[in-house]
Write a protein that holds these residues in place. Structure first.
Motif, short mmCIF file in Angstrom:
data_model
loop_
_atom_site.label_atom_id
_atom_site.label_comp_id
_atom_site.label_asym_id
_atom_site.label_seq_id
_atom_site.Cartn_x
_atom_site.Cartn_y
_atom_site.Cartn_z
N VAL A 280 -5.86 7.31 -7.42
CA VAL A 280 -4.79 6.85 -6.53
C VAL A 280 -5.37 6.44 -5.19
O VAL A 280 -5.02 5.39 -4.64
CB VAL A 280 -3.72 7.95 -6.36
N VAL B 57 0.83 -1.20 0.00
CA VAL B 57 0.00 0.00 0.00
C VAL B 57 0.87 1.26 0.00
O VAL B 57 0.58 2.22 -0.71
CB VAL B 57 -0.95 0.00 1.22
N THR C 33 -7.35 3.17 -5.62
CA THR C 33 -6.47 2.03 -5.83
C THR C 33 -5.71 1.68 -4.56
O THR C 33 -5.52 0.49 -4.26
CB THR C 33 -5.49 2.33 -6.98
N ALA C 34 -5.29 2.67 -3.79
CA ALA C 34 -4.63 2.39 -2.51
C ALA C 34 -5.60 1.74 -1.53
O ALA C 34 -5.21 0.84 -0.77
CB ALA C 34 -4.06 3.68 -1.93
N PHE D 263 1.46 1.35 -9.07
CA PHE D 263 0.90 0.25 -8.29
C PHE D 263 1.34 -1.12 -8.79
O PHE D 263 0.95 -2.14 -8.22
CB PHE D 263 -0.63 0.33 -8.26
N SER E 30 2.99 -3.47 -6.28
CA SER E 30 2.08 -4.00 -5.26
C SER E 30 1.66 -5.43 -5.56
O SER E 30 1.35 -6.20 -4.66
CB SER E 30 0.84 -3.13 -5.13
N ALA F 110 -5.82 -1.84 -2.55
CA ALA F 110 -4.63 -2.59 -2.14
C ALA F 110 -4.61 -2.86 -0.65
O ALA F 110 -3.96 -3.80 -0.19
CB ALA F 110 -3.37 -1.83 -2.56
N ALA F 111 -5.33 -2.06 0.13
CA ALA F 111 -5.36 -2.24 1.58
C ALA F 111 -6.40 -3.24 2.05
O ALA F 111 -6.44 -3.57 3.24
CB ALA F 111 -5.61 -0.89 2.25
N LEU G 282 2.67 4.99 -2.98
CA LEU G 282 2.32 6.35 -2.60
C LEU G 282 3.53 7.28 -2.54
O LEU G 282 3.37 8.49 -2.55
CB LEU G 282 1.59 6.34 -1.25
#
Length: 132
Positions: free
Chosen positions: A41, A21, A44-45, A87, A90, A48-49, A25
């Motif tokens: 962003v 994550v 998407t973060a 990303f 990730s 991913a979390a 960033l």
């Protein structure tokens, strides 16, 4: 009297999922430019979390990390026009977080966790060094 304990995911797995994550960033924060579409962003973060919400359920963490990484792979490549290529690291970090449990994979877990953390550091230093 018997005590039942809940199995949790290993701290290495949590660390790799957090790296998945945080690592993308770094260029977004360091750039200060409008190259990135910030709502994408953030969304998407947040995606991913998702595996981090399953820290108390290893049986749900593994499929969640796999599904999220399978979604992030095409999204980071197709969304590269909007700056979502950041990303891409990730994906392997989430996959490595699944297999870095020393209770399930005693031989390979230490190597895979180390490789994941090394990947996160290398990618972060690369982006930071580029002057993003």
């Amino acid at each position: 009297m018997q005590v039942t304990t809940r199995e949790r995911i290993h701290p290495w797995q949590i660390g790799l999922a957090v790296c998945a994550v945080v690592t993308p960033l770094v260029p977004v924060i360091a750039s200060g430019e409008s190259f990135f579409v910030l709502p994408l962003v953030v969304a998407t973060a947040a995606l991913a979390a998702v595996p981090l919400f399953f820290y108390a359920r290893p049986s749900a963490f593994r499929p969640a990390a796999g599904i999220v990484s399978a979604v992030l792979l095409p999204w980071s490549l197709i969304g590269s026009w909007f700056g979502m290529l950041v990303f891409f690291p990730s994906v392997p970090l989430l996959v490595l977080s699944v297999f870095s449990d020393p209770r399930r994979y005693p031989g390979a877990a230490r190597f895979l966790a180390g490789a994941g953390f090394l990947l996160a550091v290398a990618v972060t230093l690369f982006w930071w060094g580029r002057g993003w």
